[in-house]
Write a protein that holds these residues in place. Structure first.
Motif, short mmCIF file in Angstrom:
data_model
loop_
_atom_site.label_atom_id
_atom_site.label_comp_id
_atom_site.label_asym_id
_atom_site.label_seq_id
_atom_site.Cartn_x
_atom_site.Cartn_y
_atom_site.Cartn_z
N LEU A 68 77.36 -20.22 -41.46
CA LEU A 68 78.02 -21.53 -41.46
C LEU A 68 77.85 -22.16 -42.83
CD1 LEU A 68 76.73 -22.80 -37.98
CD2 LEU A 68 78.90 -21.64 -38.49
N TYR A 69 78.98 -22.48 -43.48
CA TYR A 69 78.99 -23.06 -44.82
C TYR A 69 78.67 -24.55 -44.72
CZ TYR A 69 80.73 -23.94 -49.59
OH TYR A 69 80.85 -24.28 -50.91
N ALA A 70 77.50 -24.95 -45.26
CA ALA A 70 76.99 -26.31 -45.06
C ALA A 70 77.98 -27.39 -45.47
CB ALA A 70 75.67 -26.49 -45.80
N HIS A 71 78.75 -27.14 -46.53
CA HIS A 71 79.66 -28.18 -47.04
C HIS A 71 80.86 -28.44 -46.12
CE1 HIS A 71 77.35 -28.49 -50.68
NE2 HIS A 71 77.48 -27.18 -50.91
N ASP A 72 81.03 -27.58 -45.12
CA ASP A 72 82.12 -27.81 -44.17
C ASP A 72 81.74 -28.80 -43.08
OD1 ASP A 72 83.75 -26.06 -45.50
OD2 ASP A 72 83.30 -24.34 -44.20
N PHE A 73 80.52 -29.27 -43.08
CA PHE A 73 80.02 -30.13 -42.00
C PHE A 73 79.63 -31.51 -42.52
CE2 PHE A 73 79.51 -25.76 -40.78
CZ PHE A 73 79.84 -25.74 -39.43
N GLU A 74 79.50 -32.43 -41.57
CA GLU A 74 79.13 -33.80 -41.90
C GLU A 74 77.78 -33.82 -42.61
OE1 GLU A 74 78.55 -38.15 -39.67
OE2 GLU A 74 78.91 -36.32 -38.50
N ASN A 75 77.68 -34.68 -43.60
CA ASN A 75 76.47 -34.81 -44.42
C ASN A 75 76.12 -33.52 -45.17
OD1 ASN A 75 75.89 -37.54 -43.72
ND2 ASN A 75 74.99 -36.82 -41.78
N HIS A 76 77.10 -32.58 -45.22
CA HIS A 76 76.89 -31.31 -45.91
C HIS A 76 75.65 -30.58 -45.37
CE1 HIS A 76 79.90 -32.32 -49.08
NE2 HIS A 76 79.55 -33.55 -48.71
N TYR A 77 75.49 -30.68 -44.07
CA TYR A 77 74.35 -30.05 -43.42
C TYR A 77 74.78 -29.50 -42.07
CZ TYR A 77 70.12 -29.46 -40.70
OH TYR A 77 69.14 -28.94 -39.89
N VAL A 78 74.28 -28.31 -41.74
CA VAL A 78 74.51 -27.74 -40.43
C VAL A 78 73.22 -27.06 -39.97
CG1 VAL A 78 75.39 -25.55 -41.39
CG2 VAL A 78 75.95 -26.21 -39.03
N ASP A 79 72.89 -27.21 -38.74
CA ASP A 79 71.67 -26.63 -38.19
C ASP A 79 71.90 -25.15 -37.89
OD1 ASP A 79 69.22 -26.23 -37.11
OD2 ASP A 79 69.64 -27.21 -35.19
N GLN A 80 71.22 -24.29 -38.66
CA GLN A 80 71.29 -22.87 -38.39
C GLN A 80 69.97 -22.22 -38.85
OE1 GLN A 80 74.19 -20.58 -40.73
NE2 GLN A 80 74.07 -22.10 -42.38
N GLN A 81 69.73 -20.99 -38.47
CA GLN A 81 68.48 -20.31 -38.80
C GLN A 81 68.52 -19.77 -40.21
OE1 GLN A 81 67.32 -17.18 -36.04
NE2 GLN A 81 65.98 -16.23 -37.58
N TYR A 82 67.45 -20.08 -40.97
CA TYR A 82 67.32 -19.54 -42.31
C TYR A 82 66.11 -18.62 -42.45
CZ TYR A 82 70.90 -22.86 -43.78
OH TYR A 82 72.10 -23.55 -43.92
N LEU A 83 65.01 -18.93 -41.77
CA LEU A 83 63.81 -18.09 -41.83
C LEU A 83 63.99 -16.86 -40.95
CD1 LEU A 83 61.00 -20.80 -41.67
CD2 LEU A 83 61.34 -19.17 -43.54
N PRO A 84 63.24 -15.79 -41.23
CA PRO A 84 63.24 -14.63 -40.33
C PRO A 84 62.82 -15.03 -38.92
CG PRO A 84 62.21 -14.06 -42.42
CD PRO A 84 62.43 -15.55 -42.44
N ASP A 85 63.13 -14.20 -37.95
CA ASP A 85 62.92 -14.55 -36.54
C ASP A 85 61.49 -14.98 -36.23
OD1 ASP A 85 65.56 -13.94 -36.11
OD2 ASP A 85 65.18 -11.93 -35.31
#
Length: 443
Positions: free
Chosen positions: A393-410
């Motif tokens: 999910l490209y952060a800049h496509d969302f409000e406040n240029h932020y989207v909640d998604q997983q970045y760290l390994p599981d």
């Protein structure tokens, strides 16, 4: 020693030696200062008086009496006394001393005391050479060093020696030594009958900064270069004294322990938000000739480690200062360094970024390395021809240029490394996270 060396040494002892050498005490009762180790009830005093010395190391700043105490021991002992200087002595010199000591012990049952000035100059191999002979009592070692022996002397030698730390002489000690020098007609300056003003004594005692040798050199220079008054007397005024010691003597060795003590105090003063202390230690380093680029590097490190994101501009200012001092040089760089040091000292403090990377490094070191989440992997076809950025999910496509998604390994989902404080700009960061992520600001 041949006849020429003998005559040269005698002339040197009589009138060619500097005042500081001529006035060197020959007995414990003449020693000024260092009462904490040579007071009448102290171990060293009793050992010297009883001629029962074991190996010892004298450690302290220049001009505090290390060589003086060695000379006193030489005059007080029945043992043979030999002196070498580590700056010029080699293994051959030590072998000669050891062989002579063995002969003396066998033939006369007499011990040998070996005084090594500046023992920290010996390398590990040279120090190791002495070990067996100190161990079996062939020689009794007296080492003198301006450096911390726990860093500069082999632990094996240290374990066989008693460490005595000499303190910087007080102004009162220096004044007492100066008065003795002025009035001693045999070894001092008494034959010149100088008149020394009280404020001249005060000035020299203060400016010597605990170094008796510096004070004696100054008073000798004053007496030998001052024209007599109309009545034939040599008058040492405050003005004359100030000409003889124009610069305060700083115990600042750019490669020694005092170097590290001063830079440590400088950094801790900036970290502790005390700009006055920071500028004071900065001045001591500049006065002592410290490398301005080294100082600038320490300010940059402090800006990143201790100020961090509480004021991101601190690192900007420190980095700019480092670049500026390389282009400008001294004396103007003192202003640039002062500005940077004051800025860092006055800035709000946070080590959250510093702790974050160390905690992350610890995690990397102690946990299995997992694959980067699939949706974060580089966009290209893998060996099976599948696109590898599926689900990103490209952060800049969302409000406040932020989207909640997983970045760290599981296995690390939910782990917190960076914990912004409520100090300075980091409080703004906390509020920003609370707004876009819905995180509790008090977390």
């Amino acid at each position: 020693m041949d006849i020429f060396d003998y005559m040269k040494q005698n002339r040197k002892d009589e009138d060619e030696s500097p005042l500081a050498s001529r006035l060197r005490p020959t007995s414990l009762d003449e020693v000024v200062g260092q009462e904490h180790i040579i007071g009448r009830d102290k171990l060293l005093y009793r050992a010297i008086k009883a001629d029962k010395l074991s190996s010892i190391i004298f450690y302290g700043p220049p001009g505090t009496g290390k060589t003086t105490l060695a000379k006193v021991i030489a005059n007080s002992t029945k043992a043979d006394f030999t002196q070498i200087n580590a700056t010029i002595a080699g293994k051959k010199d030590m072998e000669e001393v050891v062989n002579k000591a063995k002969d003396t012990q066998k033939m006369y049952a007499r011990r040998t005391i070996l005084f090594i000035d500046e023992i920290h100059r010996f390398n590990k191999g040279q120090q190791d050479f002495l070990l067996p002979f100190v161990e079996d009592g062939t020689i009794i070692l007296i080492g003198a060093t301006t450096e911390n022996p726990y860093f500069e002397v082999n632990s094996a030698l240290l374990s066989r020696s008693v460490i005595f730390e000499l303190k910087t002489l007080s102004k009162e000690n220096i004044r007492q030594i100066l008065i003795r020098a002025v009035n001693d007609a045999e070894k001092g300056l008494g034959a010149f009958h100088p008149k020394v003003d009280e404020d001249a004594y005060d000035f020299l005692s203060d400016m010597a900064n605990g170094d008796a040798r510096s004070a004696l050199n100054a008073i000798e220079l004053g007496v030998l270069t001052t024209e007599p008054d109309a009545d034939g007397s040599i008058h040492i005024t405050l003005e004359v004294a100030s000409e003889c010691i124009q610069k305060r003597v700083l115990n600042f060795d750019k490669t020694g322990e005092n170097h590290y003590d001063t830079i440590s105090a400088f950094i801790k003063s900036m970290r502790g938000s005390d700009p006055d202390a920071a500028v004071y230690y900065l001045a001591r380093m500049l006065y002592g000739g410290e490398d301005i680029k080294f100082i600038a590097r320490r300010i940059m490190i402090c800006a990143a480690e201790d100020v961090g994101l509480a004021d991101p501009n601190a690192l900007v200012v420190a980095t700019a200062a480092a670049q500026a001092v390389e282009r400008v040089g001294m004396p103007e760089s003192r202003i640039i360094l002062s500005e940077a040091a004051c800025y860092v000292a006055c800035a709000p403090k946070s080590n959250a970024a510093y702790l974050a990377v160390d905690e992350a490094l610890h995690t990397v070191k102690t946990t299995p390395t997992e694959s980067v989440p699939r949706h974060l992997q580089n966009k290209h076809a893998d060996s099976h021809g599948m696109e590898r950025d599926q689900g990103y999910l490209y952060a800049h496509d969302f409000e406040n240029h932020y989207v909640d998604q997983q970045y760290l390994p599981d296995s690390l989902v939910g782990t917190k490394f960076y914990r912004p404080t409520d100090i300075g700009y980091e409080n703004t960061i906390r509020e920003y996270f609370a707004r876009i992520k819905g995180e509790d600001k008090e977390e």
